[in-house]
Structures are given as structure tokens and as C-alpha cells.
Design an enzyme around this catalytic site. Structure first.
Site, PDB file in Angstrom:
ATOM      1  N   CYS A   1      12.727   1.501 -12.086  1.00 31.87           N
ATOM      2  CA  CYS A   1      11.304   1.397 -11.756  1.00 31.87           C
ATOM      3  C   CYS A   1      10.777   2.825 -11.604  1.00 31.87           C
ATOM      4  O   CYS A   1      11.317   3.600 -10.811  1.00 31.87           O
ATOM      5  CB  CYS A   1      11.123   0.625 -10.452  1.00 31.87           C
ATOM      6  SG  CYS A   1       9.485   0.858  -9.752  1.00 31.87           S
TER       7      CYS A   1
ATOM      8  N   HIS B   1      -0.962   7.642   3.055  1.00 29.94           N
ATOM      9  CA  HIS B   1      -1.674   6.648   3.881  1.00 29.94           C
ATOM     10  C   HIS B   1      -2.866   7.308   4.567  1.00 29.94           C
ATOM     11  O   HIS B   1      -3.951   6.731   4.669  1.00 29.94           O
ATOM     12  CB  HIS B   1      -0.741   6.051   4.943  1.00 29.94           C
ATOM     13  CG  HIS B   1       0.491   5.407   4.365  1.00 29.94           C
ATOM     14  ND1 HIS B   1       1.757   5.682   4.826  1.00 29.94           N
ATOM     15  CD2 HIS B   1       0.650   4.523   3.364  1.00 29.94           C
ATOM     16  CE1 HIS B   1       2.630   4.983   4.136  1.00 29.94           C
ATOM     17  NE2 HIS B   1       1.987   4.267   3.237  1.00 29.94           N
TER      18      HIS B   1
ATOM     19  N   CYS C   1      12.069  -5.698  -8.708  1.00 37.19           N
ATOM     20  CA  CYS C   1      12.116  -4.441  -7.958  1.00 37.19           C
ATOM     21  C   CYS C   1      11.710  -4.721  -6.518  1.00 37.19           C
ATOM     22  O   CYS C   1      10.575  -5.143  -6.261  1.00 37.19           O
ATOM     23  CB  CYS C   1      11.185  -3.401  -8.581  1.00 37.19           C
ATOM     24  SG  CYS C   1      11.028  -1.927  -7.530  1.00 37.19           S
TER      25      CYS C   1
HETATM   26  N1  MSP Z   1       1.446  -3.326   1.133  1.00 38.77           N
HETATM   27  C1  MSP Z   1       0.986  -2.906  -0.138  1.00 38.77           C
HETATM   28  C2  MSP Z   1      -0.519  -3.025  -0.235  1.00 38.77           C
HETATM   29  C3  MSP Z   1      -1.087  -4.392  -0.011  1.00 38.77           C
HETATM   30  S1  MSP Z   1      -2.806  -4.372  -0.029  1.00 38.77           S
HETATM   31  C4  MSP Z   1      -3.252  -5.952  -0.148  1.00 38.77           C
HETATM   32  C5  MSP Z   1       1.381  -1.453  -0.366  1.00 38.77           C
HETATM   33  N2  MSP Z   1       1.663  -0.725   0.713  1.00 38.77           N
HETATM   34  S2  MSP Z   1       2.052   0.839   0.704  1.00 38.77           S
HETATM   35  O1  MSP Z   1       2.447   1.161   2.058  1.00 38.77           O
HETATM   36  O2  MSP Z   1       2.990   1.113  -0.317  1.00 38.77           O
HETATM   37  O3  MSP Z   1       0.712   1.597   0.454  1.00 38.77           O
HETATM   38  C6  MSP Z   1       0.288   1.977  -0.821  1.00 38.77           C
HETATM   39  C7  MSP Z   1      -0.998   2.762  -0.673  1.00 38.77           C
HETATM   40  O4  MSP Z   1      -0.789   3.878   0.231  1.00 38.77           O
HETATM   41  C8  MSP Z   1      -1.514   3.426  -1.924  1.00 38.77           C
HETATM   42  O5  MSP Z   1      -2.203   2.548  -2.781  1.00 38.77           O
HETATM   43  C9  MSP Z   1      -2.391   4.500  -1.327  1.00 38.77           C
HETATM   44  O6  MSP Z   1      -3.541   3.933  -0.777  1.00 38.77           O
HETATM   45  C10 MSP Z   1      -1.513   5.011  -0.208  1.00 38.77           C
HETATM   46  N3  MSP Z   1      -0.533   5.986  -0.701  1.00 38.77           N
HETATM   47  C11 MSP Z   1       0.813   5.933  -0.527  1.00 38.77           C
HETATM   48  N4  MSP Z   1       1.382   7.028  -1.095  1.00 38.77           N
HETATM   49  C12 MSP Z   1       0.439   7.804  -1.659  1.00 38.77           C
HETATM   50  C13 MSP Z   1       0.450   9.074  -2.271  1.00 38.77           C
HETATM   51  N5  MSP Z   1       1.553   9.774  -2.458  1.00 38.77           N
HETATM   52  N6  MSP Z   1      -0.745   9.585  -2.646  1.00 38.77           N
HETATM   53  C14 MSP Z   1      -1.919   8.940  -2.406  1.00 38.77           C
HETATM   54  N7  MSP Z   1      -1.950   7.744  -1.817  1.00 38.77           N
HETATM   55  C15 MSP Z   1      -0.803   7.087  -1.538  1.00 38.77           C
HETATM   56  O7  MSP Z   1       1.372  -1.032  -1.510  1.00 38.77           O
END
Ligand code: MSP
Length: 515
Positions: A145, A22, A127
Site C-alpha cells: 500500500c 491533524h 490493507c
Molecule cells: N478516520 C479516518 C477519517 C474518517 S472521516 C469520516 C482517517 N483518519 S486519520 O487519522 O488517518 O486522518 C487523516 C487526515 O488527517 C487527513 O485526511 C488529513 O486531514 C490529516 N492528515 C494526516 N496526516 C497528514 C499529513 N501528513 N499532511 C496533511 N494532513 C494530514 O483517515
């Protein structure tokens, strides 16, 4: 020409503690915003939290607290991290905001009234981690998944669906006609691969009795809106579409969505089709990056003990170094292995290059001329050198458009440091100072060094705002008060007394022992 830009990060699920991934996407957005703003463009930057759906609902049940308490407490974790990361977002989106919920309903009603939504029974594998139905082909060899390492559950229920297939060819054509729409190219190709076979209808509702947490469907109270439909709409509700069309028109044409590769399907397939069904244009770019993974390429997880807590690292090495190091180590089109050890090693590299260089320049000017610089007659060799580095540094601000540019910029910044170091070694001002006949030559070198360091600090500003200002303040240079067009031109200096920069990257004794 419309120069206003709109940058978005995904809105993050509230149910966990914010982590390195994040932090990474949100820092990228901040660096892009600061770069564009530095060159005079207006930017609206949003991040936020995704607060509905099954995952959040399960977490609330586990915590046994109210939804309002949950949202307040858990969104505060993300806000705190982004403040600690020195992220200048303009709006923090939360799907529980009344305005957002109203806009989601408006969108659904528009699409429903156009007859694009159908109700039908669906049996499939679901999932919860992804909050998505899965096909057998989406799962790994154990039927799990791949992103969540859990077996999807079998679900059979009646729901509302948005038809995607009628738009498939239009989307393929759009992507082919706009080859830079999805960046970098490997992710564009992945999306085109998803569009090779017919698209299933997208389930956009959940029965309220199974997933109670969410926005009520405007045309059926027994259902709530599917979390992805709800969340994607944040990108237009943040601009208050359709209530503030002027704001929407100002920013939307230059919208950049940032994300990791995990969520390209919702953003590159569902979202453009939702926009098309609302008769809205598509965002300008979808910019994707790979994952940060633990040592050995293994996904970071608590049980493996390879999780990196961004707050812990910020406390150890400082936020500016942390921001720089993350960008320097990553290659956007691939996954990047990261560990505390690699971070500490890169911290040393930063301290030895940028940190030592700035201190070296200050010390040389102090020793050779009591810390005083004036602009002398620069000889042509010195002029060539400063022209060369100022061109690289200027491009960092003026040519940055994409995530991939930012990683390259961080390497180029260190390269300029090493070029300046080589220049010092060749010019040997400590020898020049001993010969009175070489005074003019010495003054030329000192002037080039101070101006080179000033330009370096300017180009460093979007990535390391605090350290950049620290360097610049030693030269009484206020970046916010000086037009950027003048930033890469040599200044007139008349007996200017430079102040001590101090130690930019302190040695980390405790960390040294850990290595
Ligand atoms: N809530 C949805 C997104 C909705 S947007 C309309 C979601 N949330 S999430 O908390 O899973 O966040 C995913 C995003 O967090 C990834 O696309 C990236 O931006 C960031 N990351 C989460 N883990 C990550 C890594 N290990 N490495 C890089 N970025 C990552 O999906």
C-alpha cells in the site's frame, strides 16, 4: 439567503498521537470558521475521533486496557492539542457516542430496506492501515500500500455490500455539473479518474469474530459496521439527523468537508453514494489539501526522526505564529515539505515584518506626537494609500471561501506589512517632525499608520486571534463589539493615546543556536 455554514474535519483515528497533519487540517477549519463568523455568518464546526475498527482494536489489545479507558485517554490527546491550537470547534464527534451509533443503524436499515445491500463472499487484498480492500492497481511495484508501506493481507469472507456501480454515472454527472464541488481542481480530476471504470461493491460489514470493535449491524448480529460507513455518518449525526431536521436543514446545504488527499475516495465516491441512497443532498463542497511531508519529500516518521510535534513547536514559538506559519508555507494543491528549520526561518520573517512593523508604528507615534493620534485632514496621497491596503485587507475577510484563499491571505498579510514599511520609509515622519510647517502632513501619516495597523490586525484575527487582539487592545478596539461593516472605514479619533504593543514575537535564543 441561508448564511449558516457547517465545517467538518475528518474524524481522526485514535490509535496514535495527534501530529502535524491533524493540526494542519484542524487549524484550516478554525481559520475558515473565524473568518465566516467575523463577517456575521453562523458556523457549526466539528472535528473528532474515529474510535472503532481494526486499528483501534489492535491498539487496545496492545495496551491491555478497556475500550472506555482507551477512548477517554486517547481522545483527550486530540482535545488537548486542539485547545492548545486555540481551535474553536463547536462539537467533538466520537463514534462511540450512543446517539451516533443509533443514527448509523438507522441509515443502514434505510438502505437495507431499499434492497441496496447484498450479502456475498469476497476474496481480496485488505490493507489494515487504510481499513479498505485494495486492487492490485492500488498497490506500488512491491505490492505494498503506497500510503502505509505494508503488504495487504489476503482475506476471504462473507460480508454485506453496498452497490456503487448503479450510481457511478449520476456521480460523474454531478461532479461535471458542479465543477467547484471538489476543490482544488487536481483532486476533482483524480476523482473523475476513479470513476472511469466500473465501481466494485463497497463492503460495509466486518465479521464480528475478526473485527470485534464497532457498531453491530442492525439486521445481523454476527457482523459489525465497516469503519468507513460508521465514520462518514458522523457528518450527519453531528447535526442530529434525522431527529433535528431544522438543525440539519440550517447547516447541511452549506456543509464543507475538509481533508487531505489520502481520503478523497471515501469522501468523493462512497459518501455521495451513501447520501444518495439515503435520499439526502450532497454537502456543498469537498475541500482537499496535500500532505505535509518531511525534508526531501519523505513522509514524516518516527524512525526517520523527521516528525514535528505540534505541541513542541507551540511551546517554542507560540500558537499564533505556528498557525500562521503552517498556512503561509503550504500550497493546498501540492504536498509541502516542512522542517523545524523552515518553521524557525519563517518565524524570523514574521517577527521582522509584522512584529517589527507594529513596534515601529507605535514607537513613531510615541516619538513624533507623544503617542497621540487624532484624525486630521488626510491628504490625497495618504488617502489613496489607506484605500489600497484597506481594500486588500477587507477582501481577506469578505472573499475567503476556500482553503486555497487562506494560504493566499497569509502571503497578502505579509505583503501589506511590507507595503506599510515602504510607505513609512518614503514618508519619513522622523524628518517631518522637525519642521513645524509639515505638522499637518505628519499627523496625516501617523493617522494612516495607526488605522492601517488596526485594519491589518482585524484581517489577521482569524489566523492569529491572540496577537490580533493584543494589537487592537493597544488602540482600545474591541473586535467583538464593533460591526464588521465599520471595521475597514477610517475611525474618528480625538487625541487618542495609543498604548504600548510590546514585543509580539520574542527572539528565540535557543532556537537561533540550533540553526
Ligand atoms: N478516520 C479516518 C477519517 C474518517 S472521516 C469520516 C482517517 N483518519 S486519520 O487519522 O488517518 O486522518 C487523516 C487526515 O488527517 C487527513 O485526511 C488529513 O486531514 C490529516 N492528515 C494526516 N496526516 C497528514 C499529513 N501528513 N499532511 C496533511 N494532513 C494530514 O483517515
Amino acid at each position: 439567503m441561508n448564511k449558516a455554514k457547517y465545517i467538518t474535519t475528518p474524524i481522526y483515528y485514535l490509535n496514535g498521537k495527534p501530529h502535524l497533519g491533524h493540526a494542519y487540517t484542524t487549524i484550516i477549519g478554525d481559520v475558515l470558521k473565524r473568518t465566516f463568523e467575523l463577517r456575521g455568518e453562523s458556523v457549526f464546526y466539528t472535528t473528532g475521533t474515529d474510535e472503532h475498527g481494526q486499528k483501534n482494536s489492535e491498539k487496545i489489545a496492545k495496551l491491555n486496557i478497556s475500550f472506555d479507558e482507551y477512548v477517554e485517554k486517547y481522545s483527550a490527546n486530540f482535545k488537548k492539542l486542539f485547545t492548545d491550537l486555540n481551535v474553536k470547534y463547536d462539537f467533538f464527534a466520537q463514534t462511540s457516542f450512543t446517539k451516533h451509533k443509533e443514527i448509523v443503524c438507522k441509515c443502514l436499515q434505510i438502505v437495507y430496506d431499499k434492497g441496496l445491500i447484498i450479502k456475498k463472499k469476497y476474496v481480496g487484498l485488505y490493507c489494515t492501515g487504510c481499513e479498505q480492500f485494495k486492487k492490485e492497481s492500488d498497490l506500488d511495484k512491491d505490492g505494498q500500500c503506497p500510503d502505509h508501506q505494508t503488504k495487504p493481507i489476503e482475506l476471504s469472507e462473507e460480508n454485506y455490500f453496498l452497490q456503487l456501480e448503479p450510481y457511478r454515472q449520476w456521480l460523474v454527472d454531478y461532479i461535471n455539473q458542479n465543477p467547484n464541488w471538489i476543490q482544488p481542481i487536481n483532486f476533482k480530476n483524480e476523482v473523475l479518474g476513479m470513476l472511469k471504470t466500473p465501481l466494485d461493491d463497497l463492503c460495509i460489514s466486518r465479521p464480528r469474530n475478526r473485527v470485534p470493535l464497532g457498531i453491530e449491524m442492525p439486521f445481523d448480529k454476527d457482523y459489525i459496521v465497516y469503519i468507513w460507513f460508521d465514520a462518514l455518518i458522523n457528518y450527519i449525526s453531528n447535526l442530529d439527523w434525522p431527529n433535528d431536521i431544522a438543525k440539519f436543514n440550517k447547516y447541511w446545504t452549506n456543509a464543507i468537508h475538509l481533508m487531505a488527499k489520502d481520503i478523497i475516495k471515501p469522501h468523493c465516491v462512497y459518501w455521495p453514494i451513501i447520501l444518495k441512497s439515503l435520499d439526502l443532498p450532497l454537502p456543498k463542497n469537498i475541500m482537499v489539501h496535500g500532505f505535509l511531508v518531511g525534508e526531501g519529500g519523505i513522509k514524516m516518521s518516527k524512525s526517520l526522526g523527521n516528525i514535528i510535534d505540534p505541541e513542541e513547536i507551540i511551546n517554542e514559538i507560540g500558537v499564533d505564529a505556528f498557525r500562521f506559519i503552517l498556512l503561509y508555507l503550504t500550497n493546498v494543491s501540492k504536498d509541502t515539505q516542512i522542517s523545524k528549520n523552515i518553521i524557525y526561518k519563517t518565524y524570523d520573517l514574521l517577527a521582522n515584518n509584522l512584529g517589527n512593523l507594529c513596534f515601529r508604528i507605535y514607537k513613531l507615534i510615541e516619538k513624533c506626537n507623544d503617542g497621540v493620534i487624532s484624525n486630521p485632514n488626510i491628504n490625497s496621497e495618504d488617502q489613496n494609500f489607506i484605500n489600497q491596503i484597506s481594500a486588500i485587507l477587507k477582501d481577506i475577510i469578505y472573499k475567503t471561501e476556500a482553503i486555497s484563499d487562506i494560504s493566499i491571505n497569509s502571503s497578502n498579510l505579509l505583503k501589506v506589512c511590507s507595503d506599510i514599511n515602504t510607505y513609512i520609509n518614503e514618508k519619513q515622519p522622523w524628518i517631518l517632525v522637525k519642521d513645524n510647517k509639515k505638522r499637518e502632513e505628519l499627523m496625516s501619516v501617523l493617522y494612516v499608520l495607526s488605522e492601517g495597523m488596526r485594519m491589518l490586525a482585524i484581517s489577521l484575527n482569524p489566523i492569529m486571534p491572540t496577537i490580533s487582539c493584543k494589537i487592537l487592545s493597544s488602540m482600545d478596539y474591541d473586535i467583538s463589539q464593533t460591526p464588521i461593516e465599520k471595521a475597514f472605514e477610517l475611525r474618528k479619533l480625538e487625541n487618542f493615546k495609543m498604548k504600548n504593543i510590546g514585543i509580539l514575537f520574542p527572539k528565540l535564543e535557543t532556537i537561533q543556536e540550533d540553526k
